[in-house]
Design a protein around this motif. Structure first.
Motif, PDB file in Angstrom:
ATOM      1  N   ASN A  50      19.946  12.822  43.245  1.00  0.00           N
ATOM      2  CA  ASN A  50      20.303  13.756  44.214  1.00  0.00           C
ATOM      3  C   ASN A  50      19.664  13.830  45.587  1.00  0.00           C
ATOM      4  OD1 ASN A  50      18.488  15.252  42.254  1.00  0.00           O
ATOM      5  ND2 ASN A  50      18.490  16.638  43.804  1.00  0.00           N
ATOM      6  N   GLN A  51      18.628  13.076  45.635  1.00  0.00           N
ATOM      7  CA  GLN A  51      18.010  13.058  47.056  1.00  0.00           C
ATOM      8  C   GLN A  51      16.985  11.808  46.936  1.00  0.00           C
ATOM      9  OE1 GLN A  51      15.029  16.102  47.171  1.00  0.00           O
ATOM     10  NE2 GLN A  51      14.187  15.931  45.095  1.00  0.00           N
ATOM     11  N   GLY A  52      16.703  11.731  48.210  1.00  0.00           N
ATOM     12  CA  GLY A  52      15.738  10.466  48.417  1.00  0.00           C
ATOM     13  C   GLY A  52      15.927   9.424  48.145  1.00  0.00           C
ATOM     14  N   VAL A  53      15.407   8.241  47.728  1.00  0.00           N
ATOM     15  CA  VAL A  53      15.592   7.066  47.316  1.00  0.00           C
ATOM     16  C   VAL A  53      16.828   6.793  46.244  1.00  0.00           C
ATOM     17  CG1 VAL A  53      14.627   4.729  46.241  1.00  0.00           C
ATOM     18  CG2 VAL A  53      13.451   5.976  47.908  1.00  0.00           C
ATOM     19  N   GLY A  54      16.675   7.756  45.255  1.00  0.00           N
ATOM     20  CA  GLY A  54      17.696   7.765  44.174  1.00  0.00           C
ATOM     21  C   GLY A  54      19.105   7.764  44.738  1.00  0.00           C
ATOM     22  N   LYS A  55      19.256   8.752  45.670  1.00  0.00           N
ATOM     23  CA  LYS A  55      20.546   9.147  46.427  1.00  0.00           C
ATOM     24  C   LYS A  55      21.028   7.775  47.093  1.00  0.00           C
ATOM     25  CE  LYS A  55      22.955  12.258  49.445  1.00  0.00           C
ATOM     26  NZ  LYS A  55      22.670  13.441  50.369  1.00  0.00           N
ATOM     27  N   GLN A  56      20.111   7.089  47.813  1.00  0.00           N
ATOM     28  CA  GLN A  56      20.671   6.036  48.930  1.00  0.00           C
ATOM     29  C   GLN A  56      20.852   4.973  47.968  1.00  0.00           C
ATOM     30  OE1 GLN A  56      20.676   5.889  51.949  1.00  0.00           O
ATOM     31  NE2 GLN A  56      21.363   4.067  52.205  1.00  0.00           N
ATOM     32  N   VAL A  57      20.131   4.653  46.885  1.00  0.00           N
ATOM     33  CA  VAL A  57      20.425   3.586  45.961  1.00  0.00           C
ATOM     34  C   VAL A  57      21.899   3.825  45.436  1.00  0.00           C
ATOM     35  CG1 VAL A  57      19.949   2.566  43.604  1.00  0.00           C
ATOM     36  CG2 VAL A  57      17.991   3.008  45.374  1.00  0.00           C
ATOM     37  N   ALA A  58      22.082   5.187  44.893  1.00  0.00           N
ATOM     38  CA  ALA A  58      23.469   5.230  44.317  1.00  0.00           C
ATOM     39  C   ALA A  58      24.651   5.160  45.386  1.00  0.00           C
ATOM     40  CB  ALA A  58      23.419   6.845  43.923  1.00  0.00           C
ATOM     41  N   LYS A  59      24.299   5.655  46.682  1.00  0.00           N
ATOM     42  CA  LYS A  59      25.090   5.533  47.875  1.00  0.00           C
ATOM     43  C   LYS A  59      25.640   4.110  47.972  1.00  0.00           C
ATOM     44  CE  LYS A  59      25.839   6.290  52.857  1.00  0.00           C
ATOM     45  NZ  LYS A  59      25.103   7.007  53.912  1.00  0.00           N
ATOM     46  N   ALA A  95      29.029   1.725  47.198  1.00  0.00           N
ATOM     47  CA  ALA A  95      29.539   0.869  48.203  1.00  0.00           C
ATOM     48  C   ALA A  95      29.988  -0.467  47.984  1.00  0.00           C
ATOM     49  CB  ALA A  95      28.579   0.842  49.541  1.00  0.00           C
ATOM     50  N   ASN A  96      29.082  -1.115  46.713  1.00  0.00           N
ATOM     51  CA  ASN A  96      29.311  -2.412  46.371  1.00  0.00           C
ATOM     52  C   ASN A  96      30.043  -2.429  44.912  1.00  0.00           C
ATOM     53  OD1 ASN A  96      27.440  -4.661  47.616  1.00  0.00           O
ATOM     54  ND2 ASN A  96      26.364  -2.861  47.713  1.00  0.00           N
ATOM     55  N   GLY A  97      30.871  -1.121  44.918  1.00  0.00           N
ATOM     56  CA  GLY A  97      31.872  -1.409  43.734  1.00  0.00           C
ATOM     57  C   GLY A  97      31.432  -0.828  42.288  1.00  0.00           C
ATOM     58  N   VAL A  98      30.236  -0.242  42.447  1.00  0.00           N
ATOM     59  CA  VAL A  98      29.496   0.057  40.840  1.00  0.00           C
ATOM     60  C   VAL A  98      29.985   1.451  40.832  1.00  0.00           C
ATOM     61  CG1 VAL A  98      27.453   0.349  39.583  1.00  0.00           C
ATOM     62  CG2 VAL A  98      27.748  -1.311  41.328  1.00  0.00           C
ATOM     63  N   THR A  99      30.299   1.840  39.584  1.00  0.00           N
ATOM     64  CA  THR A  99      30.578   3.359  39.292  1.00  0.00           C
ATOM     65  C   THR A  99      28.947   3.709  39.070  1.00  0.00           C
ATOM     66  OG1 THR A  99      32.865   3.092  38.371  1.00  0.00           O
ATOM     67  CG2 THR A  99      31.484   5.030  37.746  1.00  0.00           C
ATOM     68  N   VAL A 100      28.684   4.898  39.677  1.00  0.00           N
ATOM     69  CA  VAL A 100      27.277   5.429  39.435  1.00  0.00           C
ATOM     70  C   VAL A 100      27.206   6.869  38.867  1.00  0.00           C
ATOM     71  CG1 VAL A 100      24.995   5.862  40.848  1.00  0.00           C
ATOM     72  CG2 VAL A 100      26.763   3.770  41.417  1.00  0.00           C
ATOM     73  N   LEU A 101      26.580   6.985  38.000  1.00  0.00           N
ATOM     74  CA  LEU A 101      26.371   8.325  37.266  1.00  0.00           C
ATOM     75  C   LEU A 101      24.978   8.777  37.974  1.00  0.00           C
ATOM     76  CD1 LEU A 101      26.966   7.434  33.502  1.00  0.00           C
ATOM     77  CD2 LEU A 101      28.374   8.722  35.043  1.00  0.00           C
ATOM     78  N   LEU A 102      25.238  10.097  38.728  1.00  0.00           N
ATOM     79  CA  LEU A 102      24.177  10.583  39.662  1.00  0.00           C
ATOM     80  C   LEU A 102      23.214  11.560  38.798  1.00  0.00           C
ATOM     81  CD1 LEU A 102      26.016  11.545  42.610  1.00  0.00           C
ATOM     82  CD2 LEU A 102      25.084   9.602  42.367  1.00  0.00           C
ATOM     83  N   GLY A 103      22.050  11.042  37.965  1.00  0.00           N
ATOM     84  CA  GLY A 103      21.439  11.808  37.197  1.00  0.00           C
ATOM     85  C   GLY A 103      20.639  13.034  38.139  1.00  0.00           C
ATOM     86  N   ALA A 104      20.917  14.212  37.902  1.00  0.00           N
ATOM     87  CA  ALA A 104      20.313  15.158  38.666  1.00  0.00           C
ATOM     88  C   ALA A 104      19.714  16.515  37.787  1.00  0.00           C
ATOM     89  CB  ALA A 104      21.223  15.690  39.647  1.00  0.00           C
ATOM     90  N   ARG A 105      18.240  16.583  37.685  1.00  0.00           N
ATOM     91  CA  ARG A 105      17.892  17.786  36.872  1.00  0.00           C
ATOM     92  C   ARG A 105      18.899  19.008  37.347  1.00  0.00           C
ATOM     93  NH1 ARG A 105      11.727  19.152  37.726  1.00  0.00           N
ATOM     94  NH2 ARG A 105      12.500  19.437  39.867  1.00  0.00           N
ATOM     95  N   VAL A 128      18.825   2.606  36.410  1.00  0.00           N
ATOM     96  CA  VAL A 128      17.900   2.901  37.302  1.00  0.00           C
ATOM     97  C   VAL A 128      17.023   3.859  37.066  1.00  0.00           C
ATOM     98  CG1 VAL A 128      17.165   2.798  39.798  1.00  0.00           C
ATOM     99  CG2 VAL A 128      19.351   1.592  39.126  1.00  0.00           C
ATOM    100  N   ASN A 129      15.675   3.656  36.599  1.00  0.00           N
ATOM    101  CA  ASN A 129      14.490   4.614  36.307  1.00  0.00           C
ATOM    102  C   ASN A 129      13.920   5.225  37.636  1.00  0.00           C
ATOM    103  OD1 ASN A 129      14.828   5.690  33.656  1.00  0.00           O
ATOM    104  ND2 ASN A 129      13.689   3.542  32.793  1.00  0.00           N
ATOM    105  N   ASN A 130      14.389   6.040  38.198  1.00  0.00           N
ATOM    106  CA  ASN A 130      13.930   6.409  39.639  1.00  0.00           C
ATOM    107  C   ASN A 130      13.155   7.761  39.778  1.00  0.00           C
ATOM    108  OD1 ASN A 130      14.126   6.511  42.797  1.00  0.00           O
ATOM    109  ND2 ASN A 130      15.243   8.432  42.359  1.00  0.00           N
TER     110      ASN A 130
END
Length: 254
Positions: free
Chosen positions: A16-25, A29-39, A86-88
């Motif tokens: 939901n923030q920082g590096v994790g959010k940027q990686v997810a974004k 953009a590269n066609g991956v379905t990303v589950l955004l893990g957020a506490r 991705v363990n971020n």
């Protein structure tokens, strides 16, 4: 079956923030379905709205066993597998103290830090990734091209910190840096466990990125700091596992 419509399914913790959010974004953009893990699920929804189609918020507190189990069950039910973990998620402090980079080594020094502070940091940075790994492994085993990317830091390198010339050596205490050394142990254990079963495991250090982790004192933008994590997370089946790198493909000594 719903899984057919997803070319690649990823879970990013702390997304939901920082590096994790940027990686997810960038994965989206590269066609991956990303589950955004957020506490905090509401913060995950906000990140989802900012990233757009291809991102899906999921409540995931890596320190809460019931939350981890529920996230794994949701992924199993809705997607049937997981291709990339991705363990971020990580913290540098418990939030009980105001800190700056100048006073961090003193406040969190080996002889001065409260053991409860160390335990809190390690719950997220060490035991959290292990708990998520154990819960998600059955789903990763169902992928034809499974990969685990563990986000660590070069400040966790025992070899670098043993060198008196290492510029961040004074920051090596049992808190954040020490927890990243322990995270490296977890990653190496995963690498050894999966040497012969096709699941590839990598360890990555982002740059000294300006995020909440360092009270926004980092010298690199979140885009630049996330580059190596994204590069490795986008590896295909012919790309290597067992690496510990920073940008760009620079090996870090263990």
């Amino acid at each position: 079956m719903e899984t057919i419509s997803h070319k690649r399914i990823a879970l990013v913790t702390g997304a939901n923030q920082g590096v994790g959010k940027q990686v997810a974004k960038e994965l989206v953009a590269n066609g991956v379905t990303v589950l955004l893990g957020a506490r905090n699920f509401d913060k995950g929804v906000i990140a989802d709205n900012e990233i757009g189609a291809g991102a899906i918020p999921i409540q995931l507190d890596v320190t809460d066993a019931s939350s981890v189990a529920a996230a794994a069950e949701r992924i199993r039910t809705e997607f049937g597998r997981l291709d990339l973990l991705v363990n971020n998620a990580a913290i540098s402090n418990s939030g009980r103290h105001e800190f700056s980079l100048e006073n961090y080594a003193t406040l969190y020094g080996t002889s001065t830090v409260a053991l409860d502070e160390v335990r809190t940091i390690w719950e997220t940075n060490v035991f959290g990734p292990l708990a998520v790994y154990q819960a998600m492994l059955p789903l990763l085993r169902l992928s034809a091209d499974a990969r685990i990317v563990n986000v660590s830091s070069s400040v966790g390198s025992m070899a670098l910190n043993a060198d008196p010339s290492f510029p961040y050596r004074k920051m090596f205490t049992p808190t954040y840096a020490g927890s990243k050394s322990a995270m490296n142990i977890m990653a190496l254990c995963m690498m050894i466990e999966h040497e012969n079963d096709g699941i590839k495991v990598n360890l990555v250090s982002p740059g000294f990125t300006s995020t909440a982790l360092n009270n926004f004192a980092g010298t690199e933008s979140v885009e630049d700091g996330s580059r190596e994590v994204v590069r490795v997370a986008l590896f295909g089946p012919d790309d290597p596992g067992g690496t510990y790198t920073s940008w760009e493909n620079k090996n870090i000594p263990w």
